[in-house]
Each structure stands twice: as C-alpha cells, then as structure tokens.
Design a protein around this motif. Structure first.
Motif, PDB file in Angstrom:
ATOM      1  N   MET A   1       1.047  -1.379   0.066  1.00 10.59           N
ATOM      2  CA  MET A   1       0.120   0.147  -0.017  1.00 10.59           C
ATOM      3  C   MET A   1       0.791   1.299  -0.170  1.00 10.59           C
ATOM      4  O   MET A   1       1.814   1.224   0.750  1.00 10.59           O
ATOM      5  N   LYS A   2       0.652   2.100  -0.970  1.00  8.80           N
ATOM      6  CA  LYS A   2       1.256   3.516  -0.927  1.00  8.80           C
ATOM      7  C   LYS A   2       0.893   4.446   0.141  1.00  8.80           C
ATOM      8  O   LYS A   2      -0.182   4.122   0.577  1.00  8.80           O
ATOM      9  N   LEU A   4      -0.502   7.288   1.788  1.00 10.15           N
ATOM     10  CA  LEU A   4      -1.727   8.270   1.301  1.00 10.15           C
ATOM     11  C   LEU A   4      -1.186   9.786   1.540  1.00 10.15           C
ATOM     12  O   LEU A   4      -0.667  10.144   2.341  1.00 10.15           O
ATOM     13  N   SER A   8      -6.236  12.479   0.931  1.00 13.62           N
ATOM     14  CA  SER A   8      -6.699  10.959   0.782  1.00 13.62           C
ATOM     15  C   SER A   8      -7.049  10.278   2.181  1.00 13.62           C
ATOM     16  O   SER A   8      -7.953   9.600   2.547  1.00 13.62           O
ATOM     17  N   SER A  35     -15.191   1.227  -6.919  1.00 11.34           N
ATOM     18  CA  SER A  35     -13.791   0.752  -7.304  1.00 11.34           C
ATOM     19  C   SER A  35     -12.961   2.182  -7.238  1.00 11.34           C
ATOM     20  O   SER A  35     -11.698   2.109  -6.833  1.00 11.34           O
ATOM     21  N   LYS A  39      -9.807   2.691  -4.750  1.00  8.83           N
ATOM     22  CA  LYS A  39      -8.465   3.061  -5.212  1.00  8.83           C
ATOM     23  C   LYS A  39      -7.872   4.248  -4.296  1.00  8.83           C
ATOM     24  O   LYS A  39      -6.559   4.229  -4.195  1.00  8.83           O
ATOM     25  N   ASN A  42      -6.770   3.119  -0.941  1.00  7.70           N
ATOM     26  CA  ASN A  42      -5.594   2.289  -1.095  1.00  7.70           C
ATOM     27  C   ASN A  42      -4.514   2.870  -1.437  1.00  7.70           C
ATOM     28  O   ASN A  42      -3.254   2.204  -1.764  1.00  7.70           O
ATOM     29  N   GLY A  43      -4.596   4.339  -1.753  1.00  3.71           N
ATOM     30  CA  GLY A  43      -3.556   5.045  -2.417  1.00  3.71           C
ATOM     31  C   GLY A  43      -3.249   4.739  -3.738  1.00  3.71           C
ATOM     32  O   GLY A  43      -1.928   5.101  -4.028  1.00  3.71           O
ATOM     33  N   GLN A  44      -3.895   4.143  -4.490  1.00  7.40           N
ATOM     34  CA  GLN A  44      -3.456   3.865  -5.832  1.00  7.40           C
ATOM     35  C   GLN A  44      -3.989   4.965  -7.064  1.00  7.40           C
ATOM     36  O   GLN A  44      -3.419   4.978  -7.864  1.00  7.40           O
ATOM     37  N   GLN A  45      -4.769   5.996  -6.324  1.00  8.57           N
ATOM     38  CA  GLN A  45      -5.064   7.096  -7.287  1.00  8.57           C
ATOM     39  C   GLN A  45      -5.471   8.215  -6.144  1.00  8.57           C
ATOM     40  O   GLN A  45      -5.871   8.117  -5.077  1.00  8.57           O
ATOM     41  N   GLU A  46      -5.215   9.554  -6.747  1.00  2.18           N
ATOM     42  CA  GLU A  46      -5.705  10.556  -6.032  1.00  2.18           C
ATOM     43  C   GLU A  46      -6.966  11.129  -6.196  1.00  2.18           C
ATOM     44  O   GLU A  46      -7.397  10.826  -7.607  1.00  2.18           O
ATOM     45  N   ASN A 155      -6.598   0.461   7.217  1.00  2.00           N
ATOM     46  CA  ASN A 155      -6.111   1.754   6.845  1.00  2.00           C
ATOM     47  C   ASN A 155      -5.470   2.428   7.962  1.00  2.00           C
ATOM     48  O   ASN A 155      -5.907   3.260   8.956  1.00  2.00           O
TER      49      ASN A 155
END
Length: 262
Positions: A1-2, A4, A8, A35, A39, A42-46, A155
């Motif tokens: 996980m990136k 945040l 986020s 979705s 995301k 989960n830090g997959q997108q801003e 989280n």
C-alpha cells in the motif's frame, strides 16, 4: 500500500465518520463507483476535482476541512436528530457497552452524522495519568473516542498523528494511556505504528530490553557518517529511543473529535 496523501487520509476519515468505514456505502453517498473510492483509500489514485466536489457537497462535510485539514471534519446541523453516548470516568479498554461500570451518570448528545454506539466521551483531565497534558488540549475538554478497530486494521494511515488509547502491560497488570501516534513507513513493507510519548516507569522488562537494543543501535552507527549527522542523532536519540512498536490489537480507541465548552 502506498503512503496516502493528506487529502486521501481525510477522505478515509470521512468514510469512517459518515459510512462507518464502509467504502461501498460512502461511494453511494458521493455518487461514484465503489472502485474509485477503493483506489483512493488504497493509495492507488488521488481524488480528482470532480470527486472532491461531490464529497464537499455532502451536507455534513466541512468543505474547508476537506481542502485544508483545518477545523472539524463534519458540520453540526442544529436540526439534526441527536443521540446519546456515555461520558466515562476513565479510559475504557474496549467497547463502552461492555464497561458500563466506568461510566458517569451523564451522557453527551451527538448529531447523527458523528454518532456511533461504539463511541464514548471522556474529560481530558481523566486521560493523562500523571503526565503533562498537551498544550492543544484543555483539562475540561471532552474527547470523543472511537473503540471499533475494524477500520484501523485496513487503513493504518487513519491513525497518523491521532491520540489513541494504548493498552500496555506491566508487573501491576494492564495499563491504559492516551498517547499520540505516528505511522512510520519502510520501503516495500506495511506501515508500522509507533506510540510517541513519555516513558512509562511501569513498562515490563521486555519493553525495557527493546529500548536498550534501540539505544545500542543508535550509539553504534557507522563511523563514516558526518559529524553534523552524528550530532543530530545524539540530539534526537532520546526521542528515537521512545519509539515503541504498537500492535493494532493494543489500541483500545482513537480520539475522533474534541468538544470545548460543552
């Protein structure tokens, strides 16, 4: 996980407050797909301008807080139905429904937007057991504490710079303390939660041995490091020595709101 971004992290807090940690329910409130929210969490997108605009449009959301982090996450609506949570005499080791003996005879009325049966309130003066109280908190402030840990497990960033009820062990038994948490990250590893606070003289031998190991590591850094860096490490060694790994299961609650002049 990136790791945040601050925005986020604030969205995750709103998911917890508005939808009790349910990303799917929150996505319905926002009017977007599950979705997209997943995301972001989960830090997959801003979150883009459109999503932020939709979140800000939710009646109870404080738009200024969403954008800057200043103020309270939710706006109190005068016309909103209110629900009672117990005010406790002491920090609770778990759900308030299981520790009624520690409640006072008073209750606190909360708006529906921040009410959860897993929350209770406590005066700040009852939280810091013989330790200095942080300057940002006044003795008579009421702290609202969330005891459900389901959302924290997935989280951990939600706990960043939060005051949390920490369950520790000593020769005298279990101890409860309110301490500030910071979430540290290592490359390619899950986040590690640390408790940052004053040393507890009642900590057990294992904790003391861990502190000693950390101190030895600090004192035996490679000699090729620059003099200035070594000086900085010496100055910071005390605070570094007090970084104690905390398991999520040891967290009995986190402060989600501070109420002044109640």
């Amino acid at each position: 996980m990136k790791k945040l971004s601050p925005k986020s992290q604030r969205i995750i807090i709103l998911i917890d407050l508005i939808s009790n940690g349910s990303q799917r329910k929150f996505s319905r409130e926002v009017g977007c797909s599950h979705s997209v929210i997943a995301k972001i969490a989960n830090g997959q997108q801003e979150a883009g301008k459109e999503i932020l605009s939709r979140i800000a449009a939710i009646t109870s959301v404080n738009q200024k807080w969403l954008e800057t982090g200043f103020g309270e996450p939710l706006l109190f609506q005068p016309s909103e139905e209110r629900f009672l949570i117990p005010i406790s005499n002491a920090l609770l080791p778990g759900l308030p429904s299981r520790h009624k003996a520690l409640h006072t005879t008073q209750n606190l009325a909360l708006p529906a937007s921040i009410y959860q049966p897993t929350r209770y309130a406590i005066e700040a003066i009852n939280c810091f057991q013989g330790e200095p109280m942080p300057a940002v908190i006044l003795p008579q402030d009421l702290l609202i504490i969330e005891t459900a840990i389901t959302h924290w497990r997935s989280n951990l960033q939600v706990l960043e710079q939060k005051y949390a009820v920490i369950l520790t062990h000593s020769a005298a038994g279990k101890l409860l303390k309110l301490e500030l948490l910071t979430v540290k990250h290592k490359a390619d590893e899950l986040p590690l939660i640390y408790s940052v606070g004053n040393e507890n003289p009642d900590q057990n031998l294992q904790d003391k041995n861990e502190k000693l190991r950390r101190r030895i590591e600090l004192e035996n850094r490679p000699s090729h490091q620059s003099k200035s860096r070594n000086q900085n490490q010496t100055e910071n060694s005390y605070s570094e020595d007090l970084l104690i790994p905390i398991d999520v299961k040891q967290i009995a609650g986190t402060v989600i709101q501070l109420i002044r002049n109640y």
